[in-house]
Structure formats: structure tokens, C-alpha cells
Design a protein around this motif. Structure first.
Motif, PDB file in Angstrom:
ATOM      1  N   GLU B 109      61.333   8.480  52.549  1.00  0.00           N
ATOM      2  CA  GLU B 109      62.084   8.889  51.367  1.00  0.00           C
ATOM      3  C   GLU B 109      62.061   7.811  50.294  1.00  0.00           C
ATOM      4  O   GLU B 109      61.940   8.109  49.109  1.00  0.00           O
ATOM      5  CB  GLU B 109      63.510   9.273  51.763  1.00  0.00           C
ATOM      6  N   LYS B 110      62.130   6.572  50.738  1.00  0.00           N
ATOM      7  CA  LYS B 110      62.031   5.455  49.782  1.00  0.00           C
ATOM      8  C   LYS B 110      60.662   5.448  49.125  1.00  0.00           C
ATOM      9  O   LYS B 110      60.525   5.240  47.917  1.00  0.00           O
ATOM     10  CB  LYS B 110      62.249   4.126  50.509  1.00  0.00           C
ATOM     11  N   GLU B 111      59.648   5.682  49.955  1.00  0.00           N
ATOM     12  CA  GLU B 111      58.275   5.698  49.470  1.00  0.00           C
ATOM     13  C   GLU B 111      58.068   6.822  48.452  1.00  0.00           C
ATOM     14  O   GLU B 111      57.408   6.640  47.422  1.00  0.00           O
ATOM     15  CB  GLU B 111      57.357   5.936  50.675  1.00  0.00           C
ATOM     16  N   ILE B 112      58.663   7.964  48.761  1.00  0.00           N
ATOM     17  CA  ILE B 112      58.561   9.119  47.862  1.00  0.00           C
ATOM     18  C   ILE B 112      59.196   8.786  46.520  1.00  0.00           C
ATOM     19  O   ILE B 112      58.673   9.113  45.462  1.00  0.00           O
ATOM     20  CB  ILE B 112      59.230  10.354  48.500  1.00  0.00           C
ATOM     21  N   ARG B 113      60.329   8.093  46.586  1.00  0.00           N
ATOM     22  CA  ARG B 113      61.028   7.696  45.370  1.00  0.00           C
ATOM     23  C   ARG B 113      60.157   6.788  44.515  1.00  0.00           C
ATOM     24  O   ARG B 113      60.002   6.981  43.316  1.00  0.00           O
ATOM     25  CB  ARG B 113      62.341   6.980  45.718  1.00  0.00           C
ATOM     26  N   SER B 114      59.544   5.801  45.170  1.00  0.00           N
ATOM     27  CA  SER B 114      58.795   4.832  44.373  1.00  0.00           C
ATOM     28  C   SER B 114      57.433   5.377  43.936  1.00  0.00           C
ATOM     29  O   SER B 114      56.985   5.107  42.825  1.00  0.00           O
ATOM     30  CB  SER B 114      58.629   3.516  45.138  1.00  0.00           C
TER      31      SER B 114
END
Lengths: 136, 136
Positions: B109-114
Motif C-alpha cells: 500500500e505504501k508502494e502504491i501510494r508512492s
DNA sequence: TTACTTGCAAAGGCTTTGCATCGCC
DNA sequence: GGCGATGCAAAGCCTTTGCAAGTAA
């Protein structure tokens, strides 16, 4: 567009007008489509195909592996052309849908088999939130 | 069973009989339950609560974060008490549902955000296949 | 020709809504 | 007492089914 003809032949399905129209729609749009969107498309195209027929075609295509069936917590099904293993980002504000590629769920599946004895045939993974345009 | 009373109070919900019955059912069964299962339970318990009321209670509980709503490709919703972040193994033969813990989706989810700019609020992940007893 | 596909009409399943009444706080 | 919850009845979606007529191979 005779790709649809080819696909139907490969799957041993009779080449009917209704099937071609539906299949072309999916081949041209690699995004998850719901039945009601197909109905609108058909009206716009002045193409008179019954709802029951559409649902039967969708079932057939799923059985034959041409389409994948999925749910986005909307109380209805969506369908997408089979192929690349990927997942969806669903914006809860503007309802846009974008894709992300599969980053290794199949590894989990092996682990699930060995640890739990459960044989995974398929999985569904969707992310719900806000797309970049909708975050003000 | 005054845990249900406490939960309702915490969420600023009036303590009604219907809500207590439904909440107790979920507190005693941490598995995804569909509305029709609630109706059967109520009949068995000779508890006369209207369907509309049940659906309204389910909506309220989801809004308040007491329950999570999910779909298992059955054309209906299921609900489960909120709490541990986990996913489900759904057997396509015997329909049994078991849990697996979350093994790191929040990293994605963090990766998707960035990478995509998409802000994930929640996700759904389900595995469909055959449980160990159903593999002959 | 023959089995499969389609249209039409009806029904089925799940869920929601309007409105009057009831009951918790 | 007042606002929110419930029951009842009806309707709304989405989807499926039965049957007769049509059509691809």
C-alpha cells in the motif's frame, strides 16, 4: 476485428453476432465492465440484444476462460478479458479503476498449500481508496 | 453478554434488542456471515426481527466500523466483526471459510501510494480453491 | 439436420425505501 | 418528549430460468 472470430473458434463456440459484439467490446476495453455498461453500449450502438442473452454469453465466456468475473463491493459482477495477472485500484470518489501488476501473490499461494493444505485455484485482490486526482 | 452493550455505547448507538442480538451473533462467530444466515439464526432463536431492520443494522455497524463488509463472488454481501487484518480461504467445494493472517499487504500500500499516487483506504484479498478435506 | 443460441416473459434472490408506529435516552 | 429505530409493505436492482423460435456448422 476478426480476433473475436478466432477466439470463438479456439474455444469451440459458435460464431454468433451477439457473441462477437460482446467479445469485441471486451477486446477493445481491458477494464472491468459490468452488465449494465454492456446494455448501455448496446443501446448506443443500436444493437438489439436481450439481457438474458448477455448474461448467458458472460457465463459462457467465464466458463471458457475468455473472461474473468470479479466484484468490487458494488453488489454486481464485473468482467474483464483474461490474460495478465493484475489487480485493481478502485477510487471510491470518482469510481475510476486502474491496474497494478501482480507482485508475487503466487508465492503466498505455495505457502498456503504447504502450511494450510489449501489448494488455491484463483484469488482476488482489490484496493479501495482515492486516486491521485481525487485527493484534494 | 454485556460486551455488545459496551460496544453500542462506545459507538453512540442506542441499545436496542435487535442490535444486541445481531452484535452478539457476530461477537460469537468471527467468520464472515451473510444476511440470510442471520435470518435463519433469528428463526431458530424464535426472534422476530424484520429483514429491513437487519439490513439497516448491518449498514449502521459497517458505517461505525463495527463490521467489515465483503464479497466472496456469491452475489451477496458477507459481514465480519472488525479487528484483526486477515484474509480468507474459500473452498469452492464445501464452501468452508478459513482465515490466514495478513502477511504484508500494507507494504504494497505504501508502494502504491508512492508509485501511483493512489491512497489505499482498505483492500480485499480472497483465495478460492479447495480445502485440504476436499482434495481427494 | 441437429444441437446450440436467442428472445421474450416471468420469476427469483438480495437489498433498499417510504411511512407510520414504537421505544430508548 | 424527542429523535432515532423498527415493522410492514412495496419496490428496485441484478440476474436466472423455461420455453418456443431461430440459426450456425
Amino acid at each position: 476485428m476478426d480476433k473475436s472470430v478466432r477466439v470463438l473458434q479456439e474455444k469451440n463456440l459458435k460464431n454468433t453476432h451477439a457473441r462477437q459484439v460482446v467479445l469485441d467490446l471486451f477486446l477493445q476495453n481491458s477494464t472491468p465492465i459490468a452488465a449494465d455498461q454492456i446494455f448501455s453500449y448496446l443501446i448506443e450502438k443500436k444493437c438489439d440484444i436481450d439481457r438474458a442473452t448477455i448474461y448467458r454469453i458472460l457465463d459462457t465466456f467465464v466458463e471458457k476462460g475468455i473472461l474473468h468475473r470479479m466484484e468490487f463491493q458494488e453488489g454486481k459482477f464485473r468482467y474483464e478479458i483474461s490474460g495478465s495477472d493484475h489487480h485493481h485500484l478502485i477510487c471510491e470518489k470518482c469510481s475510476s479503476i486502474s491496474d497494478i501488476s501482480d507482485c508475487g501473490i503466487s508465492e503466498w499461494e505455495k505457502e498456503i498449500r504447504s502450511k494450510k493444505g489449501f489448494l488455491v485455484k484463483r484469488h482476488s485482490l482489490e484496493f479501495f481508496g482515492q486516486c491521485s486526482s481525487c485527493q484534494s
